[in-house]
Design a protein around this motif. Structure first.
Motif, mmCIF file in Angstrom:
data_model
loop_
_atom_site.group_PDB
_atom_site.id
_atom_site.type_symbol
_atom_site.label_atom_id
_atom_site.label_comp_id
_atom_site.label_asym_id
_atom_site.label_seq_id
_atom_site.Cartn_x
_atom_site.Cartn_y
_atom_site.Cartn_z
ATOM 1 N N PHE A 166 -58.414 41.228 -2.892
ATOM 2 C CA PHE A 166 -58.573 42.625 -2.481
ATOM 3 C C PHE A 166 -57.490 43.176 -1.560
ATOM 4 C CE2 PHE A 166 -62.939 40.996 -3.121
ATOM 5 C CZ PHE A 166 -63.383 41.879 -4.087
ATOM 6 N N ALA A 172 -53.490 42.119 -5.093
ATOM 7 C CA ALA A 172 -54.757 42.850 -5.007
ATOM 8 C C ALA A 172 -55.094 43.609 -6.292
ATOM 9 C CB ALA A 172 -54.723 43.830 -3.841
ATOM 10 N N PRO A 175 -58.362 49.527 -7.024
ATOM 11 C CA PRO A 175 -59.781 49.871 -6.864
ATOM 12 C C PRO A 175 -60.303 50.814 -7.946
ATOM 13 C CG PRO A 175 -58.474 51.086 -5.274
ATOM 14 C CD PRO A 175 -57.513 50.162 -5.979
ATOM 15 N N SER A 223 -58.731 46.527 6.157
ATOM 16 C CA SER A 223 -58.137 46.623 4.816
ATOM 17 C C SER A 223 -59.206 46.536 3.740
ATOM 18 C CB SER A 223 -57.098 45.523 4.614
ATOM 19 O OG SER A 223 -56.008 45.691 5.488
ATOM 20 N N TRP A 227 -60.360 49.303 0.938
ATOM 21 C CA TRP A 227 -60.440 49.057 -0.498
ATOM 22 C C TRP A 227 -61.780 49.534 -1.044
ATOM 23 C CZ3 TRP A 227 -63.264 46.906 -4.327
ATOM 24 C CH2 TRP A 227 -62.635 46.655 -5.537
ATOM 25 N N TYR A 231 -62.683 52.326 -3.847
ATOM 26 C CA TYR A 231 -63.469 52.026 -5.037
ATOM 27 C C TYR A 231 -64.727 52.890 -5.084
ATOM 28 C CZ TYR A 231 -65.799 49.409 -8.742
ATOM 29 O OH TYR A 231 -66.429 49.070 -9.921
#
Length: 416
Positions: A166, A172, A175, A223, A227, A231
């Motif tokens: 993520f 990563a 999202p 962080s 994310w 999303y």
């Protein structure tokens, strides 16, 4: 009409008692973790009781240690390691195929694929859903092991799993789920692919447990919350997200559970409260009949499995609703049932007291109801459900089951 003491009231009372009872313990045991689905107060009390008793290691902890040892040998996983390139050309985009879609034997290239409900095409194992599920499941196992055993290696590996999937820019996942549950020859992605990310609910609790460890920094937490905020925005505003919101079965239930969970984690409680207030009319009323059956799930080829799966989503929603003072546990509508009715409907079949009359192409596993019985016993303060839980396996008491750690019976003992 089912009634109970408001859950927030007795949880606060128990929390106060636990604070007093374990004041002399290691400080890590004093404050319950800030979890969303896991029973934080129960976990803190269970940990303190085991530490204070001096007893040998409980079977559930022994089992958790073995699982954590294995988890530390696996991963990390990342979306960019796959050989398949999504239609966007960006390997940071998640991609999976629908589990029940197979090549058409009548077509030279098998396309467009055809549906065989309940039968999983092994091609699905070549896509990102495998790594995502392992990341979420293993991180939660390791985070639980960290909480109960304080092994720093468990926390470090769990943190590495979450960072890799993520957080780190080079590995990563973007999202979005634009390419979730694609169907070769038909579509590059569907709204119902969002069910793939239901496992992220466990990753959220894993991250919250890790906040008690130096392995998970404030920067990591910020962080990851960012994310999930991104999303969450995609879930609520993309076409796929709006399509999933309009579904009528377990997809809708798990969609709401994801939105509410991610909103709470991302610091958007008003969004979670809005969704959870609407669950009663939009989901419970339309999906649970007055006898407790779930007609949308009974129509499936694995009707037992889907009925249990959807009930778990409803119980998760009720648990999340507790965080924003919304009561879903006791909701009933005219000519419809509620969460407790859905559980009571399934119990006779889990205990083999009645024959399941609906299609179930795999053996009916009554033990799948065990965790939900424990969670209902706590929520409704109903010892009957605890008794029924042990009847599911009378010769093998589930002392090593994961729910003994995530939803321990300490609340039942505090309120007989």
């Amino acid at each position: 009409m089912h009634t109970m003491i408001p859950r927030c009231v007795w949880l606060l009372a128990i929390g106060s008692l636990l604070q007093t009872a374990i004041a002399a313990q290691d400080p890590v045991a004093i404050d319950p973790p800030r979890t969303l689905i896991l029973d934080a107060q129960g976990m803190a009390g269970q940990y303190a009781r085991w530490q204070d008793s001096g007893d040998s290691v409980p079977p559930a902890i022994e089992n958790l240690r073995r699982e954590a040892d294995e988890c530390r040998t696996e991963g990390p996983w990342t979306v960019v390691s796959k050989s398949i390139v999504p239609p966007s050309g960006d390997k940071h985009d998640y991609i999976s195929v629908g589990p029940y879609w197979w090549p058409d034997p009548a077509k030279p290239d098998g396309k467009p694929y055809i549906r065989r409900d309940g039968e999983v095409n092994p091609e699905r194992m070549e896509y990102d859903n495998v790594g995502l599920k392992k990341t979420c499941g293993n991180s939660l196992t390791l985070a639980l092991a960290w909480y109960y055993t304080r092994n720093p290696d468990d926390a470090r590996h769990a943190a590495e799993l979450l960072r890799t999937w993520f957080v780190r820019p080079e590995t990563a996942m973007n999202p979005n789920l634009n390419f979730g549950q694609a169907i070769p020859g038909r579509t590059t992605g569907r709204g119902i692919g969002i069910i793939d990310t239901a496992c992220l609910i466990g990753a959220v609790d894993a991250a919250l447990l890790l906040e008690t460890s130096p392995a998970w920094t404030d920067a990591d937490a910020r962080s990851l919350r960012q994310w999930f905020a991104q999303y969450l925005h995609w879930l609520r505003h993309s076409k796929h997200g709006r399509d999933e919101d309009r579904t009528k079965n377990n997809h809708a239930t798990w969609y709401d559970a994801q939105v509410a969970c991610f909103a709470l984690y991302a610091g958007q409680p008003d969004v979670a409260r809005e969704v959870l207030r609407n669950v009663a009319e939009r989901r419970i009323k339309s999906q649970i009949r007055d006898d407790g059956s779930q007609p949308h799930e009974l129509a499936r080829t694995k009707s037992w499995d889907y009925s249990v799966m959807n009930l778990k989503a409803f119980i998760n929603l009720a648990t999340l609703a507790d965080h924003v003072d919304v009561d879903l546990w006791n909701h009933h509508s005219d000519n419809a049932g509620g969460i407790r009715d859905a559980l009571d409907f399934l119990i006779p079949f889990a205990l083999s007291e009645s024959d399941w009359k609906h299609e179930q192409i795999t053996p009916l596993d009554g033990a799948k109801l065990a965790e939900l019985l424990r969670r209902a016993a706590i929520a409704y303060q109903e010892p009957k459900y605890e008794t029924l839980l042990h009847r599911l396996a009378p010769d093998d008491q589930p002392t090593d089951a994961r729910f003994q750690l995530t939803h321990p019976a300490i609340h039942l003992q505090a309120h007989p």
